[in-house]
Design a protein around this motif. Structure first.
Motif, mmCIF file in Angstrom:
data_model
loop_
_atom_site.group_PDB
_atom_site.id
_atom_site.type_symbol
_atom_site.label_atom_id
_atom_site.label_comp_id
_atom_site.label_asym_id
_atom_site.label_seq_id
_atom_site.Cartn_x
_atom_site.Cartn_y
_atom_site.Cartn_z
ATOM 1 N N GLY A 1 26.711 8.359 8.971
ATOM 2 C CA GLY A 1 25.978 9.058 7.923
ATOM 3 C C GLY A 1 24.475 9.045 8.084
ATOM 4 N N ASP A 2 23.978 8.478 9.187
ATOM 5 C CA ASP A 2 22.531 8.339 9.375
ATOM 6 C C ASP A 2 21.945 9.514 10.147
ATOM 7 N N SER A 3 22.285 10.728 9.718
ATOM 8 C CA SER A 3 21.815 11.894 10.475
ATOM 9 C C SER A 3 20.301 12.058 10.378
ATOM 10 N N LEU A 4 19.696 11.554 9.279
ATOM 11 C CA LEU A 4 18.253 11.674 9.116
ATOM 12 C C LEU A 4 17.511 10.925 10.215
ATOM 13 N N LEU A 5 17.925 9.679 10.465
ATOM 14 C CA LEU A 5 17.305 8.899 11.542
ATOM 15 C C LEU A 5 17.700 9.443 12.906
ATOM 16 N N GLN B 1 0.830 -1.211 0.000
ATOM 17 C CA GLN B 1 0.000 0.000 0.000
ATOM 18 C C GLN B 1 0.860 1.255 0.000
ATOM 19 N N GLN B 2 1.958 1.222 0.737
ATOM 20 C CA GLN B 2 2.845 2.380 0.805
ATOM 21 C C GLN B 2 3.416 2.705 -0.576
ATOM 22 N N THR B 3 3.836 1.671 -1.306
ATOM 23 C CA THR B 3 4.371 1.885 -2.654
ATOM 24 C C THR B 3 3.296 2.425 -3.586
ATOM 25 N N LEU B 4 2.098 1.849 -3.515
ATOM 26 C CA LEU B 4 1.008 2.308 -4.380
ATOM 27 C C LEU B 4 0.616 3.738 -4.038
ATOM 28 N N ASN B 5 0.519 4.051 -2.752
ATOM 29 C CA ASN B 5 0.191 5.424 -2.349
ATOM 30 C C ASN B 5 1.186 6.423 -2.927
ATOM 31 N N TYR B 6 2.456 6.053 -2.873
ATOM 32 C CA TYR B 6 3.506 6.948 -3.372
ATOM 33 C C TYR B 6 3.333 7.201 -4.864
ATOM 34 N N LYS B 7 3.014 6.150 -5.615
ATOM 35 C CA LYS B 7 2.820 6.304 -7.056
ATOM 36 C C LYS B 7 1.601 7.167 -7.360
ATOM 37 N N THR C 1 9.888 4.857 -6.688
ATOM 38 C CA THR C 1 9.818 4.020 -5.492
ATOM 39 C C THR C 1 9.834 4.930 -4.278
ATOM 40 N N PRO C 2 9.036 4.599 -3.270
ATOM 41 C CA PRO C 2 9.032 5.449 -2.075
ATOM 42 C C PRO C 2 10.373 5.390 -1.360
ATOM 43 N N LYS C 3 10.665 6.454 -0.656
ATOM 44 C CA LYS C 3 11.901 6.480 0.121
ATOM 45 C C LYS C 3 11.834 5.427 1.223
ATOM 46 N N SER C 4 12.985 4.938 1.592
ATOM 47 C CA SER C 4 13.052 3.911 2.634
ATOM 48 C C SER C 4 12.481 4.451 3.941
ATOM 49 N N THR C 5 11.742 3.594 4.624
ATOM 50 C CA THR C 5 11.201 3.975 5.929
ATOM 51 C C THR C 5 11.718 3.013 6.986
ATOM 52 N N TYR C 6 11.709 3.467 8.215
ATOM 53 C CA TYR C 6 12.221 2.682 9.339
ATOM 54 C C TYR C 6 11.170 2.721 10.452
ATOM 55 N N THR C 7 11.262 1.754 11.335
ATOM 56 C CA THR C 7 10.298 1.688 12.437
ATOM 57 C C THR C 7 11.025 1.687 13.777
#
Length: 1276
Positions: free
Chosen positions: A631-635, A431-437, A589-595
């Motif tokens: 390099g993971d300053s975003l997370l 669903q996440q991929t489809l939503n992004y498209k 493709t949606p950007k990678s997400t983390y939990t």
């Protein structure tokens, strides 16, 4: 004192605002027991619902740990805050008798102000409370609640059925009650409603589903406790910050995911965006989007209450970043149907049962039937729903049809999941991929619709010229744009564009712009259609839909219009390979997400349990931070934000401030400025003193308290361009011309003012301005309609534009019309297609305006002599002759200057002058019109009055000039230049891997050029409001920018965004230098107060710090482990740890040491070159023998030095000096062997402010604000 302060802060809302239990009142249910149930009757008529219990955070108290947010029974009084009597043991309020209350234990519970408890029961039971004779399935639907200020909250409602009586319940203090026959086999609906500030539709649906499994098994008197525990859990879950980190919480049995918004400007997407595509054909989807864009009065209908909100929300998301500004009530109960009689725009939803009633009773509505996928109108009243522009509509339809909307097809090849949560995770990923498209397709549609709006905006005066924009639209699209342009939604969109907001629309517009658009932004002449575009009109008249007035369109691709493919009636993906011109949905493709998993919350919910939960959460966050790479300053930023938030909830304000301060180094985009300000204002004097002992926090506190709030601007609205109605002095005339979009350059407008006021008082009357404006626009319109034969493509460059076309005249090469482009003059013969070359402006040798005798007449004739042809061209232009004489001479002079100075902008400026001359003559139509127009012949005058030849050395060395201030009202000084080489980094797109030139203008503006084509890559960064002093590239992915405001701004070259700042300096940052060759690399920065800091590039932490006692530190350089620091009167040599090793200065016996401006090291020659700040002299030290006094070199005809760089074995010095008796910007190229001037280069009319090297092949120089251009020099 910290704890109560923190408790009363305006914290960002948790996931829960309110939780309520709703159902029929106890009186109505008691009366229901008396009604005998007739055989065969399955249900009775609906009962009136009401709120039975409310649960509001916080759920703990500090004193005794008792529940503060307990349930409370409501009467019908209109109250927001009320007291609750609690019984022990708790009995369901609707079955207890008034006299049965045990000892009262009252507490105040305040209902959030934007939740209307009187309306909530109708929304939770929009179809009424219907008692059933058999249990029904649980039912979930969704609400959107809007307060009087327009703020929205979101509700998820779960209805479930319980038997009317339960033998295991406590009633009236008895443990058993025998049900009567009359109440047997009756089931009563109840509803649990969760209200949140965030639209977590799917997540809260999962949470309520878990709750219902417990409620069905518990006894009646336990219901409130279960709901209270459930609400307490949700209230303790923080809302995730914008970015890639989603939060996961174990609701047992489901792992519930709470997604974050993609960025601070984007909405939270927690719904299935493909639902409208399953309910409606793509053509209908476009119609509905048009209804919303044109702000119709819209009502959705469905037999499923859940679909009403979900479908409406999907359409609102499709139009992001445009926002629906009007009433939004996706669910109306039967008692609320009169809402659809409102006269203003709205978006509402009703049950399908009310369709006919609404259609007959209300006029002027657009009725959308979700169940049948249809759109109708409520009456015979003419509601015009215009069509989306054809090319865009076809592209949208084809891209939608290429989507895979069925998860079963996507997941068919996977093995069956034996774990419930694993199966849900698979579906969620799909669903996440489809939503992004889907978002991508919808955004492409919006960008296509509104991309060219920016061409008709005046940013300085916040004006939109809607009339001129509409003229560029095709006839078939006029109605669509007229209706859209007249909406609140579009007005807000314009305000965002004029404010420079970098939202999803702006990013896609920038990412998808063509080379044509990039070049267009570099040009300052009026836009005209290119020869290629005019020739392409012959192919298909439908191409007029994409008509655009531009000067230059290299590599323009024709847009052909394919036939629409048949509707995709199968479940397979449409084959779009046969459609060549409209690409299917892009492979995005949606950007990678983390939990991040939230820890368990333990009950009973005592204060100690909550603190333990917070402690566990901060421990887990700190552990997660420790596992991240450099390099993971975003997370890292998201973890820091969450930990800071938890510290605030714990009352640990100092720890919270330290965490939020660290966001400056990780991602400033999520910095909670309002929260930090309220924290600081809530701190006690002792807490403030303790915080200010830390330098970083002291600066942070000063910033948030001193920073002025967003004061409402007096004239923030977008104005539509209107012709003036009063006489105008010069200043008002400048403003009006800039608003009109004709010219922006203030100096040119001053000349135009002089031209229009020749022989009159120095003011412009409204009639003159109107005539001038109409002449200009008529010329533009005529240029659009010029018809050129296709054979011209063989003779002209494809990016040439016809700017002026004469009437049919007699020439010595036949009768025809003379056409002028930016490069040449040619003749279009009359009566036949053809092309006769007259002259290119480069080859013209002489232009004369004479007369030729014909019988008794003297006919004005234009003569043009060229170097290529012996025969002089003659044209009997009659009344047009004087104007053409002026125009050709101006273009000739502009082209000569452009060639001499290698600056194509001169041609563009000459074109502007020529077209202004034409408009002035058409406006005045008097005997002195030509004299007035001659006021605009700037380059011709310059050529005649100041014949300044470019020196031969300059001409041979100069390659090109570019203007970073193009499109501005005046030139801006180039403060600093940085060249970064191209490289194909895996994180970059191919087009982003080109070399770049970073150009810092005044007040913190940075423009980025693609150095392979010298076109603008990124229009503008705004880094504070102060001057940029230095820039450097670190580790190929970061550009560090040192500012006069003491901040180092860090630009990510992959995302072209600036979300990091280093704030450790306390004075202007004056120098940056990178220590390469070591991992991780280090950057040294210095500031005017003498501070030098060493930075780890990966972690952005200070690894070293020292202070030079002399201060006035203006630049640093690194060589052989030593730092060379220019401190005004000396160059100080220190180790990287700050230990003093040497000091070089120029001592004069009679006066103070000579102040130094800058220096450069030549290690291979063992030399240090320094420039004097007061006199035009250079000093050279021998690094082997620093005790020897330096050699001195005097620069002839130099009055000022400003910068110096080393290129190969040369030293280039920039400054100002005399050339041909006039002050000009100068560059001195020094021979390091002879220590003498090798070349003297003169190409700037103002001081050379900055120099930079491009791979030692080219040198780039930037000029002061009188000129504001960049010159590109060849290095030998």
């Amino acid at each position: 004192m910290a704890e109560p302060t923190a408790r009363h802060l305006s914290l960002p809302s948790g996931l829960l605002e309110l939780c309520a239990l709703l159902g029929a009142s106890q009186d109505s249910l008691r009366g229901l027991e008396q009604i005998p149930q007739k055989r065969g009757v399955k249900s009775v008529s609906s009962l009136a619902p009401e709120v039975l219990s409310v649960f509001v955070p916080p759920f703990t108290t500090k004193d005794d740990g008792q529940v503060a947010g307990a349930s409370c029974t409501l009467g019908k009084a209109r109250r927001r805050s009320f007291r609750k009597k609690r019984e022990k043991p708790r009995m369901e309020s609707w079955k207890s008798h008034p006299g049965d209350s045990k000892g009262p234990n009252s507490e105040d519970v305040t209902i959030p102000g934007d939740v209307d408890l009187l309306a909530l029961p109708q929304l939770c039971f929009p179809g009424g409370v219907c008692v059933a004779s058999e249990p029904k399935e649980d039912y979930i639907h969704f609400l959107v609640l809007t307060d009087v200020c327009g703020n929205r909250t979101y509700g998820v409602v779960a209805q479930y059925y319980r038997p009317l009586h339960d033998e295991y319940c406590f009633y009236n203090g008895k443990t058993h009650w025998e049900p009567s026959v009359s109440s047997a086999r009756r089931f009563v609906p109840f509803a649990v409603c969760v209200v949140s500030r965030f639209p977590y539709y799917n997540s809260l649906k999962d949470c309520l589903s878990c709750l219902l499994t417990h409620l069905k098994l518990c006894k009646d008197f336990e219901v409130d406790n279960h709901i209270k525990d459930f609400a307490a859990r949700l209230s303790l879950i923080p809302s995730p910050p914008p970015g890639p980190l989603h939060l996961v919480f174990n609701m047992k049995p489901l792992q519930v995911v709470f997604p974050s918004r993609a960025d601070p400007e984007s909405p939270i997407i927690d719904l299935d965006l493909h639902l409208p595509l399953l309910c409606f054909r793509p053509e209908k989807v476009l119609q509905i989007l048009t209804c919303i864009l044109t702000e119709q009065r819209i009502v959705f209908f469905s037999s499923d209450w859940a679909l009403l909100t979900l479908i409406a929300e999907c359409f609102v998301v499709y139009l992001h970043p445009l926002q629906w500004q009007h009433t939004f009530v996706p669910i109306l109960s039967g008692q609320m149907l009169d809402f659809v009689m409102a006269p203003t725009s709205f978006l509402m939803g009703c049950h399908l049962d009310h369709f006919e009633e609404v259609r007959k009773e209300a006029d002027g509505l657009v009725l959308i039937d979700i169940d049948h996928g249809s759109i109708t109108k409520s009456s015979d009243e003419d509601i015009d729903i215009p069509d989306v522009p054809l090319v865009l509509a076809q592209t949208f339809i084809q891209r939608v049809q290429s989507l895979q909307l069925h998860p079963d097809l996507h997941l068919a090849h996977l093995s069956s999941s034996t774990d419930l949560n694993e199966g849900l995770a698979r579906r969620r990923a799909w669903q996440q991929t489809l939503n992004y498209k889907i978002q991508h397709i919808a955004l492409q549609l919006l960008v296509g619709i509104f991309r060219e709006v920016k061409n008709h905006l005046n940013y300085e005066h916040r004006v939109f010229n809607s009339e001129e924009f509409l003229k560029t639209r095709a006839a078939g699209d006029q109605q669509f744009y007229k209706q859209v342009l007249d909406t609140y939604m579009f007005h807000s969109f314009l305000k965002a564009r004029l404010s420079g907001r970098m939202d999803a629309f702006a990013r896609m517009d920038l990412d998808t712009q063509s080379e044509e658009d990039r070049i267009d932004r570099m040009l300052i002449s009026p836009r005209r259609p290119t020869v290629e575009k005019m020739a392409s009109r012959k192919v298909s008249p439908l191409h007029i839909t994409h008509r655009r007035m531009v000067v230059s369109m290299p590599n323009l691709q024709d847009i052909s219009l394919p036939e629409l493919p048949p509707r995709n009636s199968s479940l397979r993906i449409m084959d779009t390979s046969s459609s060549k011109s409209i690409s299917p949905v892009l492979k995005v493709t949606p950007k990678s997400t983390y939990t991040f998993k939230i820890p368990e919350i333990h009950f009973p919910l005592m204060s100690q349990c909550v603190q333990a939960y917070y402690t566990d959460l901060t421990t887990l966050l700190s552990k997660a931070m420790g596992l991240l790479g450099p390099g993971d300053s975003l997370l890292l930023a998201r973890y820091i934000y969450l930990r800071g938030l938890i510290h605030v909830m714990q009352g640990q304000l100092l720890s919270a401030l330290l965490d939020f301060q660290n966001l400056y180094k990780t991602d400033l985009g999520i910095f909670p400025a309002d929260l930090v300000k309220s924290m600081v204002e809530s701190m006690s004097a002792s807490e403030r003193t303790q915080a200010e002992r830390t330098p970083e926090l002291k600066r942070l506190i000063t910033e948030v308290l001193d920073k002025p709030g967003e004061a409402p601007k007096a004239d923030d609205a977008v104005k539509n361009f209107e012709l003036p109605k009063k006489h105008m002095q010069l200043s008002d005339f400048v403003k009006r011309v800039q608003e009109s979009g004709i010219v922006k350059d203030t100096v040119i407008i001053h000349r135009l003012f002089d031209a229009l006021t020749v022989g009159h008082e120095k003011q412009i009357d409204p009639e003159t301005f109107r005539d001038f404006y109409n002449c200009w626009k008529e010329t533009e319109a005529e240029a659009q309609e010029v018809s050129l034969p296709a054979l011209l493509m063989d003779h002209l460059d494809k990016n040439e534009c016809v700017y002026k076309l004469s009437s049919s005249v007699k020439t010595n090469r036949g009768v025809g019309k003379i056409a002028m482009t930016q490069k040449r003059l040619f003749l279009l013969p009359e009566g036949r297609p053809g092309y006769v070359e007259i002259a290119t402006f480069r080859n013209i040798e002489e232009v004369k305006n004479t007369t030729v005798a014909f019988l008794l007449l003297k006919i004005p004739t234009l003569k043009i002599k060229t170097a290529a042809k012996k025969e002089v061209f003659e044209a009997n232009l009659k009344s047009e002759c004087d104007l053409w004489h002026l125009m050709v001479k101006e273009m000739w002079a502009g082209k000569k200057l452009a060639d001499d100075h290698k600056d194509p902008q001169y041609v563009q400026q000459a074109l502007t002058n020529v077209l202004l001359m034409d408009a002035v003559v058409g406006t005045l139509q008097s005997h002195n019109a030509i004299f007035a127009a001659s006021k605009l012949a700037y380059f011709d005058k310059m050529k005649n009055e100041m014949p300044m030849a470019v020196p031969k050395t300059t001409s041979e060395t100069l390659k090109h000039k570019i203007n970073p201030s193009a499109g501005e009202t005046a030139p801006q000084a180039v403060d600093f230049l940085l060249y970064t080489p191209g490289r194909l980094d895996p994180a970059e797109k191919v087009e982003d891997a080109h070399p770049k030139l970073w150009c810092a203008l005044n007040e913190g503006k940075v423009v980025v050029f693609d150095a392979s084509s010298w076109t603008i890559h990124q229009h503008r960064f705004k880094l504070g409001t102060s001057k940029v002093n230095c820039m450097v590239m670190a580790e190929h992915s970061q550009v560090w920018v040192g500012s006069e405001d003491s901040v180092i701004y860090i630009i990510n070259v992959h995302s072209m965004s600036c979300n990091k700042q280093l704030t450790d300096h306390r004075a202007a940052v004056t120098g940056l230098v990178v220590q390469n060759g070591k991992k991780p690399s280090e950057v040294y920065s210095c500031s005017l107060d003498g501070t030098v800091l060493a930075w780890n590039v990966s972690t952005l932490r200070v690894t070293g710090r020292f202070q030079l006692p002399c201060g006035n530190l203006t630049s640093i350089s690194l060589h052989s482990g030593r730092l060379y620091c220019c401190t005004g009167h000396s160059v100080v040599v220190v180790t990287t740890q700050g230990f003093h090793r040497r000091e070089l200065s120029i001592n004069n016996s009679n006066r103070a040491p000579t102040p130094l401006l800058a220096f450069q090291l030549l290690p291979e020659k063992e030399q240090l070159w320094a420039a004097s700040a007061e006199c035009s002299e250079l000093y050279v030290w021998n690094l082997k023998d620093l005790d020897r006094p330096p050699q001195k070199t005097h620069l002839q005809d130099c009055t000022e030095l400003s910068c110096m760089i080393r290129v190969k074995r040369q030293i280039w010095v920039g400054g100002r000096g005399l050339s041909q008796g006039k002050p000009r910007g100068k560059i001195f190229v020094m021979d390091v062997e002879k220590m003498a001037v090798e070349k003297e280069l003169v190409a700037h009319s103002d001081t050379v402010m900055t120099l930079c090297s491009a791979e030692d092949r080219y040198v780039l120089s930037g000029a002061g604000r009188e000129e504001g251009k960049i010159a590109i020099w060849k290095v030998e």
